[in-house]
Design an enzyme around this catalytic site. Structure first.
Site, PDB file in Angstrom:
ATOM      1  N   ALA A  99     -30.431  -9.227  -2.592  1.00  0.00           N
ATOM      2  CA  ALA A  99     -31.566  -9.549  -3.474  1.00  0.00           C
ATOM      3  C   ALA A  99     -32.088 -10.956  -3.223  1.00  0.00           C
ATOM      4  O   ALA A  99     -33.211 -11.294  -3.591  1.00  0.00           O
ATOM      5  CB  ALA A  99     -31.106  -9.423  -4.929  1.00  0.00           C
ATOM      6  N   LYS A 100     -31.250 -11.780  -2.602  1.00  0.00           N
ATOM      7  CA  LYS A 100     -31.611 -13.186  -2.406  1.00  0.00           C
ATOM      8  C   LYS A 100     -32.759 -13.371  -1.423  1.00  0.00           C
ATOM      9  O   LYS A 100     -33.384 -14.426  -1.412  1.00  0.00           O
ATOM     10  CB  LYS A 100     -30.382 -13.968  -1.959  1.00  0.00           C
ATOM     11  CG  LYS A 100     -29.411 -14.168  -3.086  1.00  0.00           C
ATOM     12  CD  LYS A 100     -30.083 -14.989  -4.164  1.00  0.00           C
ATOM     13  CE  LYS A 100     -29.195 -15.225  -5.342  1.00  0.00           C
ATOM     14  NZ  LYS A 100     -29.807 -16.132  -6.309  1.00  0.00           N
ATOM     15  N   ASP A 101     -33.043 -12.340  -0.592  1.00  0.00           N
ATOM     16  CA  ASP A 101     -34.215 -12.429   0.296  1.00  0.00           C
ATOM     17  C   ASP A 101     -35.477 -12.685  -0.525  1.00  0.00           C
ATOM     18  O   ASP A 101     -36.338 -13.476  -0.141  1.00  0.00           O
ATOM     19  CB  ASP A 101     -34.408 -11.100   1.044  1.00  0.00           C
ATOM     20  CG  ASP A 101     -33.446 -10.940   2.211  1.00  0.00           C
ATOM     21  OD1 ASP A 101     -32.634 -11.855   2.453  1.00  0.00           O
ATOM     22  OD2 ASP A 101     -33.509  -9.886   2.879  1.00  0.00           O
TER      23      ASP A 101
END
Ligand code: PMP
Length: 363
Positions: free
Chosen positions: A43-45
């Site tokens: 999700a950090k993208d």
């Protein structure tokens, strides 16, 4: 589908029914929002791209800049990926809780890593926060993303994760269950969902040893709550600005053992190889199953991919060392029945001794 770079493949992750693992055990319909489908497998993208592009728009990042971040691993990988595409340099300060697989992933993309002790208090000069501050102050033309305090982190999820979940459930989502670290994934998505429907229940997931739940309950930052835990990315020993405490309806703490066993079950029952904190998130759904009904639509967010944990939760020896598997490889679950039996045994053994002692001292 054709793309100009890997960056435009970020987001639009699938919502996958968890019927095989939840089916008859959870009364509601449960979907996983599977963030490992992002190109950086987490999700950090979304957060990294949004923070970098907002800073570019504000003129805070100039050509040839060095991007700096303190990270548990995933944000670092995403920043390294984006830096490679955009031609920036990247230095990451990393807690040594992150395993060698995670570190190798970042260096493979050209990032430099500064390894910091996981148990250093945030204000200690060796902590990964202090080292990042120090680097930002000394490296010219650098930009420190500050994912805990930079509100563009939760802004990313307000702009993408929230609308995706709302649209893919045709607005029927009733519960959103999400791990809290920086709080970005939880809060940005929650803000969007609550704006569409104020009745959506927002469930935060926290670690034992983290300060977040107590702060949400009492407004007190209690250092006595802090001890080290195993699930990477979940929980905090600081209070990040990105946790929107007022949006959270319920906070559930999940233990390391339960999260580890649950993520292994996700792999064998759903065929989904996901990260340790995904097990924690799903465990929270199991913990709240009594308050769910057949009309509820639960979305549980799975933050990252399991390939980063092959040496940990998916390694039987590691699981046995932690006591999460028995020496014969069975899940070390402690049922209420088991605990009651142990209580009776101990009471019999030690109750007699205590009675004898009391007798001796009274004589
Ligand atoms: N799980 C994992 C594996 C993570 O890397 C993170 C991010 N640190 C989280 C959960 C928590 O996400 P957030 O920082 O958006 O709260």
């Amino acid at each position: 589908m054709r793309h100009d770079s890997v960056l435009s493949t970020i987001g639009h992750t699938p919502l996958i029914s968890l019927d095989r693992i939840c089916g008859d055990r959870i009364p509601a319909k449960v979907y996983g929002k599977v963030e490992s489908f992002n190109p950086g497998q987490s999700a950090k993208d979304r957060a990294a791209l949004y923070m970098i592009e907002q800073a570019e728009k504000k003129g805070l990042i100039k050509p040839g800049a060095t991007l700096i971040e303190a990270t548990s691993g995933n944000t670092g990988f995403s920043i390294a990926m984006i830096a490679a595409v955009k031609g920036y340099k990247c230095i990451l300060t990393l807690s040594d809780k992150a395993g060698p697989e995670k570190r190798a992933l970042m260096t493979a993309l050209g990032a430099k890593i500064v390894l910091c002790p996981k148990d250093a208090a945030p204000e200690h000069p060796d902590s990964y926060y202090s080292r990042a501050e120090e680097l930002a102050a000394t490296i010219p033309n650098s930009f420190y993303l500050r994912q805990n305090w930079n509100l563009d982190n939760s802004g990313a999820h307000y702009a993408s994760t929230g609308p995706e979940i709302f649209n893919d459930t045709e607005g029927k989502v009733t519960h959103y269950v999400c791990c809290a670290g920086t709080g970005g994934t939880l809060s940005g998505t929650a803000r969007y969902l609550k704006e569409q429907n104020p009745d959506v229940t927002i469930v935060g997931v926290d670690a034992y040893g983290s300060v977040l739940k107590k702060y949400w309950q009492t407004g007190i930052f209690d250092k006595n709550e802090i001890f080290s835990w195993k699930v990477e990315g979940l929980g905090k020993t600081i209070i990040p600005d990105n946790v929107a405490f007022d949006l959270i309806d319920e906070f559930i703490k999940v233990g390391d053992r339960a999260a580890a066993l649950r993520v292994r079950e996700l792999a064998t029952r759903e065929g989904m190889l996901l990260g340790y904190s995904s097990g924690a998130a799903l465990e929270a759904v199991f913990a709240m199953r009594k308050q769910l009904t057949k009309d509820d639509v639960v979305v549980v967010l799975f933050p990252d991919h399991g390939s980063r944990y092959l040496g940990k939760v998916f390694n039987d020896d590691w699981m046995k060392e932690q006591g999460y598997l028995t020496p014969t490889g069975e899940p070390a679950t402690y049922s209420v029945k088991h605990l009651q039996r142990m209580y009776r045994v101990y009471k019999r053994m030690y109750g007699r001794k205590i009675k004898q002692r009391l007798k001796l001292t009274s004589e």
